[in-house]
Design an enzyme around this catalytic site. Structure first.
Site, PDB file in Angstrom:
ATOM      1  N   HIS A  48       2.171  -1.513   9.375  1.00 20.99           N
ATOM      2  CA  HIS A  48       1.275  -1.517   8.200  1.00 20.99           C
ATOM      3  C   HIS A  48       1.674  -0.355   7.307  1.00 20.99           C
ATOM      4  O   HIS A  48       1.216   0.776   7.473  1.00 20.99           O
ATOM      5  CB  HIS A  48      -0.184  -1.405   8.663  1.00 20.99           C
ATOM      6  N   HIS A  75       2.911   0.182   3.142  1.00 19.98           N
ATOM      7  CA  HIS A  75       3.221  -0.331   1.793  1.00 19.98           C
ATOM      8  C   HIS A  75       4.345   0.520   1.230  1.00 19.98           C
ATOM      9  O   HIS A  75       4.176   1.741   1.074  1.00 19.98           O
ATOM     10  CB  HIS A  75       1.990  -0.236   0.894  1.00 19.98           C
ATOM     11  N   HIS A 135      -5.015  -8.007   4.996  1.00 23.31           N
ATOM     12  CA  HIS A 135      -5.974  -6.907   5.060  1.00 23.31           C
ATOM     13  C   HIS A 135      -7.369  -7.533   5.137  1.00 23.31           C
ATOM     14  O   HIS A 135      -7.723  -8.383   4.300  1.00 23.31           O
ATOM     15  CB  HIS A 135      -5.905  -6.051   3.796  1.00 23.31           C
ATOM     16  N   GLU A 141     -11.454  -3.744   6.077  1.00 21.56           N
ATOM     17  CA  GLU A 141     -11.228  -2.338   5.688  1.00 21.56           C
ATOM     18  C   GLU A 141     -12.497  -1.887   4.964  1.00 21.56           C
ATOM     19  O   GLU A 141     -13.236  -1.054   5.479  1.00 21.56           O
ATOM     20  CB  GLU A 141      -9.999  -2.230   4.779  1.00 21.56           C
ATOM     21  N   ASP A 176      -0.001   3.223   6.401  1.00 22.11           N
ATOM     22  CA  ASP A 176      -0.547   2.566   5.201  1.00 22.11           C
ATOM     23  C   ASP A 176       0.179   3.039   3.939  1.00 22.11           C
ATOM     24  O   ASP A 176       1.113   2.366   3.498  1.00 22.11           O
ATOM     25  CB  ASP A 176      -2.063   2.804   5.109  1.00 22.11           C
ATOM     26  N   ASP A 177      -0.251   4.155   3.360  1.00 25.31           N
ATOM     27  CA  ASP A 177       0.349   4.699   2.129  1.00 25.31           C
ATOM     28  C   ASP A 177       0.555   6.198   2.328  1.00 25.31           C
ATOM     29  O   ASP A 177      -0.181   7.026   1.780  1.00 25.31           O
ATOM     30  CB  ASP A 177      -0.600   4.449   0.942  1.00 25.31           C
TER      31      ASP A 177
HETATM   32  N1  ADE Z   1      -2.510  -1.564  -1.108  1.00 23.40           N
HETATM   33  C1  ADE Z   1      -1.948  -0.424  -0.700  1.00 23.40           C
HETATM   34  N2  ADE Z   1      -2.705   0.160   0.246  1.00 23.40           N
HETATM   35  C2  ADE Z   1      -3.783  -0.638   0.439  1.00 23.40           C
HETATM   36  C3  ADE Z   1      -4.909  -0.587   1.291  1.00 23.40           C
HETATM   37  N3  ADE Z   1      -5.132   0.418   2.147  1.00 23.40           N
HETATM   38  N4  ADE Z   1      -5.815  -1.572   1.204  1.00 23.40           N
HETATM   39  C4  ADE Z   1      -5.635  -2.584   0.354  1.00 23.40           C
HETATM   40  N5  ADE Z   1      -4.596  -2.676  -0.461  1.00 23.40           N
HETATM   41  C5  ADE Z   1      -3.662  -1.714  -0.422  1.00 23.40           C
HETATM   42 ZN    ZN Z   2      -2.714  -1.381   3.639  1.00 29.56          ZN
END
Ligand code: ADE
Ligand code: ZN
Length: 308
Positions: free
Chosen positions: A8, A10, A184, A187, A265-266
């Protein structure tokens, strides 16, 4: 360091402020500031949407295949240093097409860097759920000429108000093309979104899924079918899905016998790459080495394309 798969992630969320500035200069793009500390100072998020606003704004510096190559090469180097042996990488083509960046530049950069990279990796094309199902179908059809360059589809961006059920047709089309499916869900959205992702989109993993824990029947389903959840602890804290890491529900998910993986994630936005997430779980939540070993082992089992 513990070997692991990252499931997971991006790629646009690995865009560090230093690279934002470098690419803006290279492409002649004006930024509100070229000071990386000032860019980082904005990374104080109230919720998912406030993060997404900055995330989409920053990625406007990505224009050419070389930009996508450099972004991906930098992530793969960092991932290797964090013990990642295999990564299944999300990308958001709609966020680039809408800025006039052609799909072949996106694919050429991502795929080129993966081919040259130090670890195994594969791509998962994500639909921006807030752009709706017709746009999702349009981008999937546009990506089919590049079918051999991605292994699956996902669903991301603003969750609440954009339920999985809207995307039945495009996920059916993806399944017919032999693509793997993730979404997703849970969340910020409730357990109902996780049910829909499973029942209507026929996903094989749930991204995040922490709110599934509110529904015991859903927990039983996830456990019995061994559906992996790609949990992102530092992301959940920074986007205020949980008040603090000490309040995170991940230990209870393990106690329930769920297949849990840990991911970043990011990472350019949330204060750490994947090993930093593992370390925070140990240091701040008291997870044992055995629990972390189990998570790392499950990350390979939960992958679609690891050939170790
Ligand atoms: N795009 C990038 N990170 C995300 C996240 N945590 N939730 C939904 N969309 C995303
Ligand atoms: Zn994500």
């Amino acid at each position: 360091m513990r070997a692991k798969a990252e499931l997971h992630l991006h790629i646009e969320g690995t865009l560090e402020p230093e690279l934002v500035v470098e690419l803006a200069r290279r492409n002649g793009i004006a930024l509100p500031t070229f000071d990386v500390n000032a860019i980082r100072a904005r990374y104080d998020f109230a919720d998912l949407q406030s993060f997404l606003d900055v995330y989409y704004e920053n990625m406007a510096v990505l224009r050419t295949d070389r930009d996508f190559y450099d972004l991906t090469a930098a992530y793969l180097r960092r991932a290797e240093a964090q013990g990642v042996r295999h990564a299944e990488i999300f990308f958001d083509p709609q966020a680039h097409l809408s800025r006039g960046v052609p799909l072949d530049a996106v694919f050429a950069g991502l795929t080129g860097a993966i081919k040259d990279g130090p670890i195994s990796a594969a791509l998962i094309l994500c639909f921006l759920r807030d752009q709706g199902p017709d746009e999702a179908e349009r981008v999937l059809r546009a990506a089919l000429p590049f079918r051999d360059q991605f292994i699956g589809v996902g669903l991301d961006s603003a969750e609440v108000g954009h339920p999985p059920s809207l995307f039945r047709r495009v996920f059916d089309l993806a399944a017919a093309e032999g693509l793997r499916r993730v979404a997703h869900a849970g969340e910020e959205g409730g357990p109902d979104y996780v049910w829909e992702a499973l029942d209507i989109l026929r996903v094989e993993r749930i991204d995040h899924g922490i709110r599934a824990m509110e529904d015991p029947e859903l927990v039983a389903r996830l456990r019995d079918e061994r559906i992996p959840l790609t949990v992102c602890p530092l992301s959940n804290v920074r986007l205020r899905a949980v008040p603090s890491l000490r309040d995170h529900i991940l230990p209870a998910m393990l106690d329930e016998g769920l297949v849990v993986t840990v991911n970043s994630d990011d990472p350019a936005y949330f204060g750490g790459y994947v090993e930093d997430n593992y370390r925070a779980l140990r240091d701040e939540l008291g997870l044992t080495e055995e629990q972390l070993d189990r998570i790392a082992r499950d990350s390979f089992d939960a992958s679609f394309a690891y050939e170790g």
